[in-house]
Design an enzyme around this catalytic site. Sequence first.
Site, mmCIF file in Angstrom:
data_model
loop_
_atom_site.group_PDB
_atom_site.id
_atom_site.type_symbol
_atom_site.label_atom_id
_atom_site.label_comp_id
_atom_site.label_asym_id
_atom_site.label_seq_id
_atom_site.Cartn_x
_atom_site.Cartn_y
_atom_site.Cartn_z
ATOM 1 N N THR A 112 0.833 -1.206 0.000
ATOM 2 C CA THR A 112 0.000 0.000 0.000
ATOM 3 C C THR A 112 0.868 1.256 0.000
ATOM 4 O O THR A 112 0.578 2.213 -0.733
ATOM 5 C CB THR A 112 -0.958 -0.029 1.210
ATOM 6 O OG1 THR A 112 -1.798 -1.189 1.072
ATOM 7 C CG2 THR A 112 -1.823 1.204 1.275
ATOM 8 N N LYS B 209 -8.062 -1.677 -5.682
ATOM 9 C CA LYS B 209 -7.869 -2.818 -4.779
ATOM 10 C C LYS B 209 -9.026 -3.780 -5.050
ATOM 11 O O LYS B 209 -10.152 -3.546 -4.602
ATOM 12 C CB LYS B 209 -7.894 -2.309 -3.321
ATOM 13 C CG LYS B 209 -7.738 -3.389 -2.265
ATOM 14 C CD LYS B 209 -6.297 -3.629 -1.887
ATOM 15 C CE LYS B 209 -6.206 -4.651 -0.743
ATOM 16 N NZ LYS B 209 -4.789 -4.989 -0.412
ATOM 17 N N THR C 243 -9.932 -7.150 2.427
ATOM 18 C CA THR C 243 -10.418 -7.904 3.596
ATOM 19 C C THR C 243 -10.226 -7.043 4.847
ATOM 20 O O THR C 243 -9.549 -6.014 4.815
ATOM 21 C CB THR C 243 -9.619 -9.215 3.757
ATOM 22 O OG1 THR C 243 -8.227 -8.877 3.841
ATOM 23 C CG2 THR C 243 -9.850 -10.153 2.580
ATOM 24 N N GLU D 109 -3.544 -3.310 -6.522
ATOM 25 C CA GLU D 109 -2.907 -3.941 -5.358
ATOM 26 C C GLU D 109 -3.595 -5.252 -4.996
ATOM 27 O O GLU D 109 -4.787 -5.284 -4.705
ATOM 28 C CB GLU D 109 -2.925 -3.003 -4.136
ATOM 29 C CG GLU D 109 -2.214 -3.676 -2.948
ATOM 30 C CD GLU D 109 -2.242 -2.897 -1.635
ATOM 31 O OE1 GLU D 109 -2.501 -1.674 -1.650
ATOM 32 O OE2 GLU D 109 -2.014 -3.534 -0.593
ATOM 33 N N GLY D 110 -2.822 -6.317 -4.996
ATOM 34 C CA GLY D 110 -3.357 -7.625 -4.632
ATOM 35 C C GLY D 110 -3.644 -7.729 -3.145
ATOM 36 O O GLY D 110 -3.554 -6.758 -2.388
ATOM 37 N N ALA D 111 -4.027 -8.922 -2.716
ATOM 38 C CA ALA D 111 -4.237 -9.220 -1.300
ATOM 39 C C ALA D 111 -3.187 -10.260 -0.946
ATOM 40 O O ALA D 111 -3.027 -11.246 -1.662
ATOM 41 C CB ALA D 111 -5.635 -9.764 -1.077
ATOM 42 N N GLY D 112 -2.453 -10.035 0.140
ATOM 43 C CA GLY D 112 -1.408 -10.985 0.508
ATOM 44 C C GLY D 112 -0.376 -11.100 -0.603
ATOM 45 O O GLY D 112 0.021 -10.106 -1.195
HETATM 46 N N1 LIG Z 1 8.456 2.566 2.982
HETATM 47 C C1 LIG Z 1 7.829 2.655 4.165
HETATM 48 N N2 LIG Z 1 8.053 3.707 4.972
HETATM 49 C C2 LIG Z 1 7.455 3.794 6.178
HETATM 50 N N3 LIG Z 1 6.602 2.893 6.656
HETATM 51 C C3 LIG Z 1 6.317 1.827 5.900
HETATM 52 C C4 LIG Z 1 6.911 1.644 4.614
HETATM 53 N N4 LIG Z 1 6.453 0.491 4.089
HETATM 54 C C5 LIG Z 1 5.611 -0.030 4.988
HETATM 55 N N5 LIG Z 1 5.516 0.770 6.091
HETATM 56 C C6 LIG Z 1 4.730 0.514 7.313
HETATM 57 O O1 LIG Z 1 4.265 -0.811 7.314
HETATM 58 C C7 LIG Z 1 2.841 -0.852 7.360
HETATM 59 C C8 LIG Z 1 2.360 -1.953 6.436
HETATM 60 O O2 LIG Z 1 2.618 -1.574 5.107
HETATM 61 P P1 LIG Z 1 1.503 -1.704 3.987
HETATM 62 O O3 LIG Z 1 0.150 -1.394 4.547
HETATM 63 O O4 LIG Z 1 1.939 -0.903 2.823
HETATM 64 O O5 LIG Z 1 1.608 -3.284 3.701
HETATM 65 P P2 LIG Z 1 0.756 -4.146 2.659
HETATM 66 O O6 LIG Z 1 1.718 -5.051 2.003
HETATM 67 O O7 LIG Z 1 -0.042 -3.247 1.806
HETATM 68 O O8 LIG Z 1 -0.223 -4.986 3.621
HETATM 69 P P3 LIG Z 1 -1.616 -5.732 3.240
HETATM 70 O O9 LIG Z 1 -1.228 -7.125 2.873
HETATM 71 O O10 LIG Z 1 -2.395 -5.641 4.525
HETATM 72 O O11 LIG Z 1 -2.274 -4.989 2.113
HETATM 73 C C9 LIG Z 1 2.392 0.540 6.923
HETATM 74 O O12 LIG Z 1 1.160 0.895 7.493
HETATM 75 C C10 LIG Z 1 3.515 1.414 7.399
HETATM 76 O O13 LIG Z 1 3.301 1.742 8.741
HETATM 77 MG MG LIG Z 2 -2.113 -3.168 1.512
#
Ligand SMILES: Nc1ncnc2c1ncn2[C@@H]1O[C@H](COP(=O)(O)OP(=O)(O)OP(=O)(O)O)[C@@H](O)[C@H]1O
Ligand SMILES: [Mg+2]
Length: 209
Positions: A16, A33, A37, A102-105
């Site tokens: 994300t 998205k 979930t 953006e996928g899930a997992g």
């Molecule tokens: N480059 C970054 N700089 C600062 N914080 C980050 C960064 N990448 C990730 N994070 C932190 O990690 C958390 C999880 O990242 P993110 O929500 O992007 O993961 P995701 O892969 O999208 O998860 P999901 O599988 O739930 O969609 C973010 O809310 C943020 O707090």
């Molecule tokens: Mg995400």
Amino acid sequence: VRGLFVTGTDTGVGKTVVSAVLLAKFPRARYWKPIQTGIESDDDTAEVLRLSGRGPSGARAEGIRLRHPVSPHLAARRAGVRIDLDQLTEWTAAEDGAWIVEGAGGVLAPVNESQTVADLMKRLKLPVAVVARTTLGTLNHTLLTLEALRARSLAVAGVLMCGDPNPDNRATIECQGRVRVAEVPRFDPLTQASFATWTAPAWLEEYLA
Ligand SMILES: Nc1ncnc2c1ncn2[C@@H]1O[C@H](COP(=O)(O)OP(=O)(O)OP(=O)(O)O)[C@@H](O)[C@H]1O
Ligand SMILES: [Mg+2]
């Protein structure tokens, strides 16, 4: 559709955050998205719009929203529905904009009793960007993910390593994964203003400009 499918080596790796920084850097791209979930606590679409500073037109509403913060197939089953990938992606047939999906997992997260996120990628025919951690464990997860994508003839656009730089891990992924790698730093604070410090690699323009 054109654009990129943003997957990750795991949940919570930064898909994300990476989507948000890409949306901020490529003003013509939009975000989608397909499967959200855990909607009582997680709203990736709202988070991406907030972080990127883009207005509501920067995203399309989620394809399906599910209450339980578990794998899509299980969240759907608990909601008494079945995720149908044809139905979910129907709108994309007549669409030619640039999308960040953006996928899930990760790649093999199940979406129903027999299909995974990889089948969703297949339907969308988008090149895939893999978001990976920079820290210990990322070599195995990233190389496995690349192998799973290639075994399904899915095009790999590149790997985006998210977090504090680790030059050894980057070099190993480039070499043994035979892939382009870009680094996305840990933004501190995690705000749109911090995104100014990051320049998108030129190869992303091919997909998102
Ligand atoms: N480059 C970054 N700089 C600062 N914080 C980050 C960064 N990448 C990730 N994070 C932190 O990690 C958390 C999880 O990242 P993110 O929500 O992007 O993961 P995701 O892969 O999208 O998860 P999901 O599988 O739930 O969609 C973010 O809310 C943020 O707090
Ligand atoms: Mg995400």
